[in-house]
Design an enzyme around this catalytic site. Structure first.
Site, PDB file in Angstrom:
ATOM      1  N   LYS A 174     -10.924  -2.041   6.607  1.00 18.14           N
ATOM      2  CA  LYS A 174      -9.744  -1.610   7.348  1.00 18.14           C
ATOM      3  C   LYS A 174     -10.209  -1.106   8.720  1.00 18.14           C
ATOM      4  O   LYS A 174     -11.158  -0.317   8.802  1.00 18.14           O
ATOM      5  CB  LYS A 174      -9.039  -0.489   6.578  1.00 18.14           C
ATOM      6  CG  LYS A 174      -7.876   0.168   7.305  1.00 18.14           C
ATOM      7  CD  LYS A 174      -7.284   1.259   6.409  1.00 18.14           C
ATOM      8  CE  LYS A 174      -6.134   1.972   7.095  1.00 18.14           C
ATOM      9  NZ  LYS A 174      -5.488   2.956   6.196  1.00 18.14           N
ATOM     10  N   GLU A 207       0.844  -1.196   0.000  1.00 14.49           N
ATOM     11  CA  GLU A 207       0.000   0.000   0.000  1.00 14.49           C
ATOM     12  C   GLU A 207       0.878   1.243   0.000  1.00 14.49           C
ATOM     13  O   GLU A 207       1.569   1.519   0.981  1.00 14.49           O
ATOM     14  CB  GLU A 207      -0.920   0.012   1.214  1.00 14.49           C
ATOM     15  CG  GLU A 207      -1.768   1.271   1.331  1.00 14.49           C
ATOM     16  CD  GLU A 207      -2.505   1.385   2.662  1.00 14.49           C
ATOM     17  OE1 GLU A 207      -2.872   2.516   3.037  1.00 14.49           O
ATOM     18  OE2 GLU A 207      -2.710   0.347   3.323  1.00 14.49           O
ATOM     19  N   ARG A 235       0.348  10.401   0.540  1.00 15.24           N
ATOM     20  CA  ARG A 235       0.740  11.430   1.503  1.00 15.24           C
ATOM     21  C   ARG A 235       1.915  12.259   1.016  1.00 15.24           C
ATOM     22  O   ARG A 235       2.348  13.186   1.706  1.00 15.24           O
ATOM     23  CB  ARG A 235       1.079  10.789   2.859  1.00 15.24           C
ATOM     24  CG  ARG A 235      -0.086  10.001   3.445  1.00 15.24           C
ATOM     25  CD  ARG A 235       0.271   9.417   4.801  1.00 15.24           C
ATOM     26  NE  ARG A 235      -0.697   8.394   5.196  1.00 15.24           N
ATOM     27  CZ  ARG A 235      -0.633   7.696   6.319  1.00 15.24           C
ATOM     28  NH1 ARG A 235       0.355   7.919   7.171  1.00 15.24           N
ATOM     29  NH2 ARG A 235      -1.529   6.775   6.601  1.00 15.24           N
TER      30      ARG A 235
END
Length: 216
Positions: free
Chosen positions: A135, A47, A51
């Site tokens: 998640k 993943e 950011r």
């Protein structure tokens, strides 16, 4: 593609290894070496979080050049993020929450989404929309293994990937639960090893993580 078909793809991805590395990458030129090290260590689902400005370029490079990698995009917040991830070659997307507009966009996207939940109500709302894989975020601040473990009996249909505050020391606490399919963590790709291109070090961390056992 139906949501159920996308759920099956999410499940297959999450079952590749007990840990999904959560990567914050500042230099896209490091992406291929990092991903090859993770795959070699037995942790192929990666993943890459949105950011940093380098994130999508990193995803493109991994998708194009790293055999065996299942690269996804994390910190997906909007429909545009989802579209950009798909165009970059991501095989899955991960969101920290479950905003209605994002879920609506995911219904129309070919990219499988792993949405985030921090409460039982959020988990139930996602289940109503067909999300059997979710998640749990932020895992430790939200209540940790005790909280998610308490959901196993009333919400047996859901399997979680807890992420947030998880490292090698506490990952086994989560993986021992019957409703945890894998965990997400950033400890496999620390900033100092990425900056130094220490691929042997990252591969060693991946090998260690790949040996963790899970119940679900």
């Amino acid at each position: 593609m139906s949501n159920e078909a996308k759920q099956k793809l999410v499940e297959a991805t999450l079952r590749l290894a007990p840990v999904v590395p959560v990567v914050i990458i500042d230099d896209a030129s490091k992406a291929v070496g990092m991903a090859r090290a993770l795959v070699a260590g037995g942790v192929p689902a990666i993943e890459v979080t949105l950011r940093t400005p380098a994130a999508l370029d990193a995803v493109r490079a991994i998708a194009a050049e790293v055999e065996g990698a299942f690269v996804g995009v994390g910190t997906v917040l909007t429909a545009r993020d989802l579209e950009n991830a798909y165009k970059a070659g991501a095989k899955f997307a991960v969101s920290p929450g479950s905003a209605p507009r994002l879920l609506d966009a995911a219904d129309d996207s070919e990219l499988p989404l792993l949405p985030g939940a921090a409460t039982s109500s959020e988990a139930m709302e996602l289940l109503e929309r067909g999300y059997r894989f979710q998640k749990f975020f932020p895992a430790v601040p939200a209540g940790g293994a005790k909280l998610i473990g308490a959901w196993a009996s009333p919400l047996p249909q859901i399997r979680f990937c807890p992420t947030g505050g998880i490292g090698l020391a506490n990952a086994p606490d989560f993986l021992a639960l019957p409703n945890v399919v894998c965990v997400g963590g950033s400890w496999l790709t620390p900033a100092d090893k990425l900056a130094a291109s220490d691929w042997a070090g990252i591969e060693a961390l991946a090998r260690e993580a790949a040996t963790l056992t899970r119940k679900a």
